[in-house]
Design a protein around this motif. Structure first.
Motif, mmCIF file in Angstrom:
data_model
loop_
_atom_site.group_PDB
_atom_site.id
_atom_site.type_symbol
_atom_site.label_atom_id
_atom_site.label_comp_id
_atom_site.label_asym_id
_atom_site.label_seq_id
_atom_site.Cartn_x
_atom_site.Cartn_y
_atom_site.Cartn_z
ATOM 1 N N ASP A 591 -12.921 21.006 -7.009
ATOM 2 C CA ASP A 591 -14.339 20.670 -7.201
ATOM 3 C C ASP A 591 -14.591 19.191 -6.969
ATOM 4 N N GLY A 592 -13.668 18.527 -6.310
ATOM 5 C CA GLY A 592 -13.858 17.105 -6.052
ATOM 6 C C GLY A 592 -12.783 16.570 -5.123
ATOM 7 N N GLY A 593 -12.969 15.332 -4.693
ATOM 8 C CA GLY A 593 -11.981 14.706 -3.837
ATOM 9 C C GLY A 593 -10.736 14.330 -4.617
ATOM 10 N N GLY A 594 -9.643 14.162 -3.898
ATOM 11 C CA GLY A 594 -8.397 13.782 -4.537
ATOM 12 C C GLY A 594 -8.421 12.345 -5.024
ATOM 13 N N ASN A 595 -7.480 12.028 -5.907
ATOM 14 C CA ASN A 595 -7.339 10.646 -6.365
ATOM 15 C C ASN A 595 -7.092 9.734 -5.176
ATOM 16 N N TYR A 596 -7.676 8.535 -5.204
ATOM 17 C CA TYR A 596 -7.343 7.563 -4.175
ATOM 18 C C TYR A 596 -6.173 6.737 -4.716
ATOM 19 N N GLY A 597 -5.039 7.424 -4.837
ATOM 20 C CA GLY A 597 -3.858 6.796 -5.425
ATOM 21 C C GLY A 597 -2.807 6.479 -4.387
ATOM 22 N N CYS A 598 -1.539 6.606 -4.799
ATOM 23 C CA CYS A 598 -0.394 6.306 -3.925
ATOM 24 C C CYS A 598 -0.543 4.917 -3.312
ATOM 25 N N SER A 599 -0.991 3.954 -4.125
ATOM 26 C CA SER A 599 -1.287 2.621 -3.597
ATOM 27 C C SER A 599 -0.069 1.719 -3.514
ATOM 28 N N ASP A 600 0.960 2.010 -4.320
ATOM 29 C CA ASP A 600 2.130 1.140 -4.350
ATOM 30 C C ASP A 600 2.978 1.294 -3.093
ATOM 31 N N THR A 601 3.665 0.220 -2.750
ATOM 32 C CA THR A 601 4.653 0.244 -1.668
ATOM 33 C C THR A 601 6.010 -0.099 -2.258
ATOM 34 N N MET A 602 7.019 0.707 -1.953
ATOM 35 C CA MET A 602 8.343 0.503 -2.513
ATOM 36 C C MET A 602 9.060 -0.628 -1.767
ATOM 37 N N LYS A 603 9.743 -1.466 -2.537
ATOM 38 C CA LYS A 603 10.478 -2.587 -1.947
ATOM 39 C C LYS A 603 11.650 -2.934 -2.852
ATOM 40 N N LEU A 604 12.561 -3.714 -2.306
ATOM 41 C CA LEU A 604 13.700 -4.190 -3.076
ATOM 42 C C LEU A 604 13.362 -5.546 -3.683
ATOM 43 N N ASN A 605 13.619 -5.693 -4.988
ATOM 44 C CA ASN A 605 13.394 -7.000 -5.611
ATOM 45 C C ASN A 605 14.610 -7.891 -5.403
ATOM 46 N N GLU A 606 14.600 -9.054 -6.009
ATOM 47 C CA GLU A 606 15.676 -10.025 -5.805
ATOM 48 C C GLU A 606 17.027 -9.491 -6.268
ATOM 49 N N GLY A 608 17.972 -6.448 -5.882
ATOM 50 C CA GLY A 608 18.328 -5.292 -5.084
ATOM 51 C C GLY A 608 17.864 -3.982 -5.675
ATOM 52 N N LYS A 609 16.992 -4.040 -6.675
ATOM 53 C CA LYS A 609 16.469 -2.826 -7.307
ATOM 54 C C LYS A 609 15.193 -2.391 -6.607
ATOM 55 N N LEU A 610 15.077 -1.096 -6.417
ATOM 56 C CA LEU A 610 13.895 -0.548 -5.756
ATOM 57 C C LEU A 610 12.737 -0.484 -6.745
ATOM 58 N N ILE A 611 11.652 -1.169 -6.412
ATOM 59 C CA ILE A 611 10.483 -1.204 -7.298
ATOM 60 C C ILE A 611 9.228 -0.890 -6.493
ATOM 61 N N GLY A 612 8.166 -0.580 -7.201
ATOM 62 C CA GLY A 612 6.869 -0.368 -6.568
ATOM 63 C C GLY A 612 6.003 -1.600 -6.753
ATOM 64 N N GLU A 613 5.320 -1.989 -5.713
ATOM 65 C CA GLU A 613 4.471 -3.180 -5.779
ATOM 66 C C GLU A 613 3.110 -2.854 -5.191
ATOM 67 N N TYR A 614 2.077 -3.269 -5.896
ATOM 68 C CA TYR A 614 0.720 -3.051 -5.392
ATOM 69 C C TYR A 614 0.412 -4.159 -4.400
ATOM 70 N N PRO A 615 0.318 -3.854 -3.113
ATOM 71 C CA PRO A 615 0.146 -4.905 -2.104
ATOM 72 C C PRO A 615 -1.291 -5.421 -2.061
ATOM 73 N N ASP A 616 -1.431 -6.643 -1.630
ATOM 74 C CA ASP A 616 -2.761 -7.217 -1.433
ATOM 75 C C ASP A 616 -3.222 -6.838 -0.023
ATOM 76 N N ASN A 617 -3.671 -5.601 0.112
ATOM 77 C CA ASN A 617 -4.025 -5.094 1.444
ATOM 78 C C ASN A 617 -5.483 -4.661 1.512
ATOM 79 N N ARG A 618 -6.317 -5.329 0.717
ATOM 80 C CA ARG A 618 -7.732 -4.989 0.756
ATOM 81 C C ARG A 618 -8.297 -5.239 2.151
ATOM 82 N N GLY A 619 -8.986 -4.257 2.659
ATOM 83 C CA GLY A 619 -9.556 -4.367 3.996
ATOM 84 C C GLY A 619 -8.618 -3.908 5.089
ATOM 85 N N ASN A 620 -7.349 -3.674 4.735
ATOM 86 C CA ASN A 620 -6.395 -3.194 5.731
ATOM 87 C C ASN A 620 -6.592 -1.701 5.991
ATOM 88 N N THR A 621 -6.151 -1.269 7.140
ATOM 89 C CA THR A 621 -6.171 0.151 7.470
ATOM 90 C C THR A 621 -4.803 0.734 7.186
#
Length: 771
Positions: A591-606, A608-621
C-alpha cells in the motif's frame, strides 16, 4: 600523454556500459576490468578490484570513446602502478616518459585486440580536426621537436606523414622496440639528453631569437642566459617550490580519494597537474637549462579539461549476496512461533482457537466453488491460446475418407494438428507487512489466500512471503539496529537495511500443513483488522472471543520492499532452475512505496574492519553494480521517492532472470490529490489537456471496476486497487424469500454470481496475464 574518457549512452535497463557488441567490450571482459565513469579529473585504477574509473567527457563519437577507454585499459594492463613514482619530481623526464609509454602501451593493446585499431585511427582524426593537439597551421617537420613528432606519428597510428631524417629513424626504431616500462625510462633519458644538446646548438645560431622552435617551446628567456648563478639558482628554487606546491596540492587531492576508497591508485599514465606546469613556459630545469616537454601533449591535456562534464556525479555500489538461510524465516519457524503464542495464552486460546478454525474453514469453503470455476476458466483460456498457436501438418499416411477424390485432389493424406507444449508456470508473492497496511491487511490476506488456493489447484509451484523490518532486529547492527547482518558484504557494497522474508505458504507443504499455515496468517490479519475497525463493526457482527496476542516480532513495521527485491535477485533464479519454470511471475502486494534505505556503503576502516558509512552523496546519481554491469537509478516520479530504486531492481529481475512482474498497489484514499499521482500521466511533455483526459478515463474505470492498470517503472503490469472495496465476496442468496418475484430473484442471483468473481481482484488479473 593521458587520454580520458566520457559518458556512455544510457541503454535498456538504464545501464551505464560500453556497447556489448564492440571490440572494447571484449577487451574489458577478457581482462576482467570494470569501467566506471564519474565526475573526476583523471583516471584511476583499483588494482585489487580491477575497477577503472574514468572522467566524463562531452563528446558523442563512438570511435573517440573506444579509443580513449582502450588507451586507459592499456595503462591499467601494461603500466606498473608505482612506475611513475621513480620520476615524480622530474617534469622534463616525466613528459618524455609520458609520450613514449603511450607509444608502447597503445602498440600492445592494438596488437592484442586488433578491433580497436580502427577506433584509434578514426578517433585521432576527429580530435586532430578539433585541434586537440595544437597542430593547426603548424608545419609538422619544422615546427615540432622530435618528441612531439613521435607523439603525433604514433597517436595517428603512423598515418600522418613526416620527413624523418636518418637519425630520426634510428630513434623510431628504438621506440618500436620498447618492451617494458624501464625500457621507456631509459630511452626517455637518452632522448632528453640528446634534445638538450640540440637546443644548445640552436642557441649558437645568429637568428636564435626568431627560430620557430624557440617560439613554439618558449626557449627565449633572457633571465636564464644570465651568468649570475645565484639568480639562476634562486629562480630555479622558486619555480621548483611552485612545482612542489602544485605536487603537494595534487597529492592532497589523491590522498582524499584514497581515504574514500583505499583500493584506488593514482591513474597509471595519469599526468595532469604537473604536466600543465611543464609546458616549457619558463620553468628552469637542472643546470639552468629550459625544461623540455611535449607541447602537443600539454595542449591535449589543457584542451581535454575543457571537455570535462562536471554536472554528473555517480555513486557506484555493488549489490551484496543474501545469506538465504538467515534472511528467510522458514515455514517451520513460523508455525512454531504461532503455536507457541497460543500455548502461552492458553486461557484465551481455549475459546479463540475453535472460533478461528470455524471462520477460516467458512471462508475457504465458500471460496472453493468460485476458485474451481476460475481454475476451469484458466484452463480454457490456456487451451484457446494453445490452439491459436497450433500448426497442422501432413502425416504421409493416406486418408481413406479422401481417397475417392484422388483424381482431382492431390491432398489425400491425413493431417495432424500439433499443439505447442504448455509452459511451466511459477509464482512468488511478496506481501507488505508494514504499519500502514493495518486497516487493509485482512482484505489483502483474503485475496492472497485466493491466489494460493488457485496455484494449489492448478499445480503451479509457488512461494508466499511477507516482508518485515521487525523480525531482523536481533540480526542487525549499526545506527540503531538499522543494517541487516544477513548478507555477505564486501567493500563497495550497499548496506542492506533490516529485512526478513517469512515463508507462510509454499507448494512444497502438505495440504494439512499448508491449511494450518494459512489459518495462522488469517489469524494475524484478523488481529490487526479487529484492532483497527472494531468500533465500526461491533454492532454488525456476531460475538467474537478475544484474540490471542501475537509475538512482538510479528508487529507491523516499515516497508522494506527494495530489500526484499534484492533477496529475490538470488532467490528467483534458484526457484526457476529447481522447478524448471518457463513463465515466472513475481507479485508484490503493498500500500505504499518501499523505504528509501540501503544508504550505507561498506568500506574497510583503518583497522581493516568492514563497516558501513553513510556517504556524502547528496545530489549524486546512484549506480547499482550487478552482474559486473552498471545500472543507473533514475528517480522517475510515480508518487514515491523510492520508485526509481524499486524500478531498477525489478528491471534487473526482468532482464537477467526473465520474469514477469505484477504489482498491486492498495489505495485507501480516493481523493484527487492521491489519485492524480497514479491516474494522470507523469510525463510532463504530454499536453495538459491530454493528461486530464487520461486522468478522467482512468478514474472512471477505477470507480467502475475497483481496479485500474497504470504504468510503473519495473512492472510489466501495475494495478491500483480500491482497498475499501476489496473484500472477497461469496454467493449471498439469503435475501430470497417466497414472496419475491422471479425477475428479482434472477437479478439477485446474477449480481451475487458476478460479485463473487469480480471481488477476487488479484486472482482475476493474475489469470488474465498468465493464461
Amino acid at each position: 600523454m593521458t587520454f580520458g574518457s566520457f559518458s556512455y549512452s544510457i541503454v535498456d535497463m538504464d545501464t551505464l556500459n560500453i556497447d556489448t557488441k564492440s571490440q572494447l567490450a571484449k577487451l574489458i571482459a577478457t581482462e576482467n576490468i570494470t569501467v566506471q565513469q564519474n565526475n573526476v579529473k583523471t583516471a584511476s585504477f583499483d588494482v585489487v578490484n580491477r575497477v577503472l574509473t574514468l572522467p566524463i567527457f562531452k563528446t558523442e563519437s563512438k570511435d573517440v570513446t573506444d579509443m580513449l577507454v582502450a588507451h586507459e585499459c592499456a595503462h591499467a594492463l601494461f603500466t606498473p602502478t608505482n612506475g611513475w613514482k621513480k620520476i615524480a619530481d622530474d617534469n622534463e623526464l616525466r613528459s618524455y616518459v609520458n609520450v613514449l609509454e603511450d607509444c608502447r602501451i597503445d602498440a600492445k593493446i592494438q596488437k592484442k585486440y586488433p578491433g580497436v585499431v580502427t577506433n584509434y585511427i578514426n578517433g585521432f582524426e576527429i580530435l586532430n580536426r578539433q585541434n586537440f593537439f595544437g597542430l593547426k597551421d603548424k608545419d609538422y617537420d619544422k615546427d615540432l621537436m622530435l618528441i612531439d613528432k613521435i607523439n603525433i606519428f604514433y597517436k595517428s597510428s603512423k598515418k600522418l606523414l613526416f620527413n624523418f631524417s636518418n637519425s630520426d629513424n634510428l630513434w623510431l626504431k628504438q621506440v618500436d622496440s620498447l618492451k617494458t616500462f624501464n625500457d621507456v625510462i631509459k630511452l626517455a633519458k637518452k632522448m632528453l639528453e640528446w634534445q638538450k644538446k640540440e637546443v644548445k646548438k640552436l642557441k649558437k645560431l645568429p637568428d636564435f631569437d626568431n627560430h620557430i622552435l624557440v617560439k613554439n617551446y618558449d626557449l627565449n628567456n633572457k633571465e636564464n642566459d644570465s651568468k649570475d648563478s645565484k639568480d639562476i639558482e634562486g629562480e630555479g628554487n622558486e619555480d621548483n617550490n611552485s612545482d612542489k606546491e602544485s605536487k603537494d596540492k595534487q597529492d592532497g587531492e589523491e590522498g582524499k580519494t584514497e581515504s574514500e576508497s583505499k583500493q584506488d591508485k593514482p591513474a597509471v599514465g595519469d599526468k595532469t597537474a604537473k604536466d600543465e606546469n611543464a609546458s616549457g613556459s619558463g620553468d628552469v630545469g637542472a643546470g639552468g637549462d629550459m625544461p623540455l616537454g611535449s607541447i602537443t601533449n600539454n595542449h591535449f591535456e589543457g584542451h581535454k579539461q575543457k571537455l570535462l562534464d562536471t554536472t554528473k556525479t555517480y555513486t557506484y555500489r555493488s549489490i551484496p549476496e543474501p545469506i538465504l538461510n538467515k534472511v528467510i524465516y522458514s515455514n517451520d519457524k513460523f508455525l512454531k512461533d504461532m503455536k507457541q503464542s497460543f500455548i502461552n495464552d492458553k486461557t484465551t486460546a481455549k475459546e479463540y482457537l475453535p472460533y478461528l478454525k470455524k471462520e477460516y474453514k467458512k471462508f475457504t469453503s465458500e471460496s472453493k466453488k468460485t476458485i474451481m470455476y476460475l481454475v476451469k476458466e484458466f484452463e480454457m483460456k490456456k487451451a484457446a491460446t494453445a490452439y491459436k498457436r497450433a500448426s497442422t501438418n501432413k502425416t504421409g499416411t493416406i486418408d481413406p475418407l479422401k481417397l475417392h477424390s484422388y483424381k482431382f485432389n492431390e491432398d489425400i493424406f491425413k493431417r495432424l494438428t500439433i499443439l505447442p507444449d504448455a509452459k511451466n508456470h511459477g509464482m512468488m508473492m511478496l506481501l507488505d507487512w508494514s504499519g500502514s497496511m493495518s486497516d487493509t491487511i485482512f482484505k489483502t490476506v483474503q485475496q492472497t489466500i485466493q491466489l494460493v488456493s488457485f496455484c494449489q489447484k492448478t499445480n503451479i509451484p509457488f512461494e508466499l512471503y511477507f516482508f518485515s523490518s521487525e523480525m531482523d532486529k536481533e540480526d542487525a547492527d549499526y545506527r540503531g539496529n538499522k543494517r541487516s547482518k544477513n548478507f555477505n558484504y564486501k567493500p563497495g557494497d550497499m548496506g542492506i537495511d533490516r529485512i526478513k522474508l517469512v515463508n507462510v505458504a509454499s507448494h512444497k507443504l502438505k495440504k494439512q500443513k499448508l491449511d494450518e499455515s494459512l489459518m495462522y496468517l488469517y489469524h494475524l490479519a484478523m488481529y490487526y483488522d479487529e484492532r483497527y475497525s472494531w468500533r465500526r463493526t461491533l454492532d454488525a457482527r456476531e460475538y467474537k472471543p478475544d484474540s490471542v496476542g501475537i509475538p512482538n516480532e510479528y508487529y507491523l513495521g516499515s516497508t522494506p520492499l527494495n530489500e526484499a527485491l534484492i533477496v529475490m535477485l538470488k532467490l528467483v533464479p534458484l526457484f526457476k532452475k529447481k522447478y524448471n519454470i518457463e513463465k515466472m511471475n513475481l507479485i508484490t502486494l503493498t500500500d505504499g512505496g518501499g523505504n528509501y534505505g540501503c544508504s550505507d556503503t561498506m568500506k574497510l576502516n583503518e583497522d581493516g574492519k568492514l563497516i558501513g558509512e553513510y556517504p556524502d552523496n547528496r545530489g549524486n546519481t546512484d549506480v547499482f553494480i550487478y552482474n559486473k554491469k552498471n545500472h543507473e537509478v533514475k528517480d522517475e516520479y510515480y508518487g514515491y521517492r523510492s520508485s526509481g530504486f524499486t524500478g531498477t531492481i525489478l528491471n534487473l529481475l526482468r532482464s537477467y532472470h526473465g520474469i514477469k512482474t505484477i504489482g498491486f498497489y492498495l489505495i485507501k484514499k480516493i481523493r484527487r490529490f492521491e489519485s492524480e499521482h497514479y491516474f494522470k500521466s507523469q510525463d510532463m511533455s504530454m499536453p495538459y489537456d491530454k493528461r486530464e483526459v487520461l486522468y478522467q478515463k482512468n478514474r472512471t474505470l477505477f470507480n467502475k471496476e475497483k481496479v485500474c492498470a497504470v504504468p510503473q517503472k519495473g512492472y510489466d503490469d501495475y494495478y491500483i486497487v480500491n482497498a475499501k472495496d476489496m473484500k472477497v465476496e461469496n454467493t449471498d442468496l439469503e435475501g430470497i424469500n417466497d414472496t419475491m418475484k422471479t425477475g428479482k430473484i434472477k437479478n439477485l442471483f446474477s449480481k451475487s454470481m458476478k460479485g463473487r468473481i469480480t471481488s477476487r481482484v488479484l486472482l482475476n488479473k493474475f489469470i488474465e496475464k498468465v493464461a
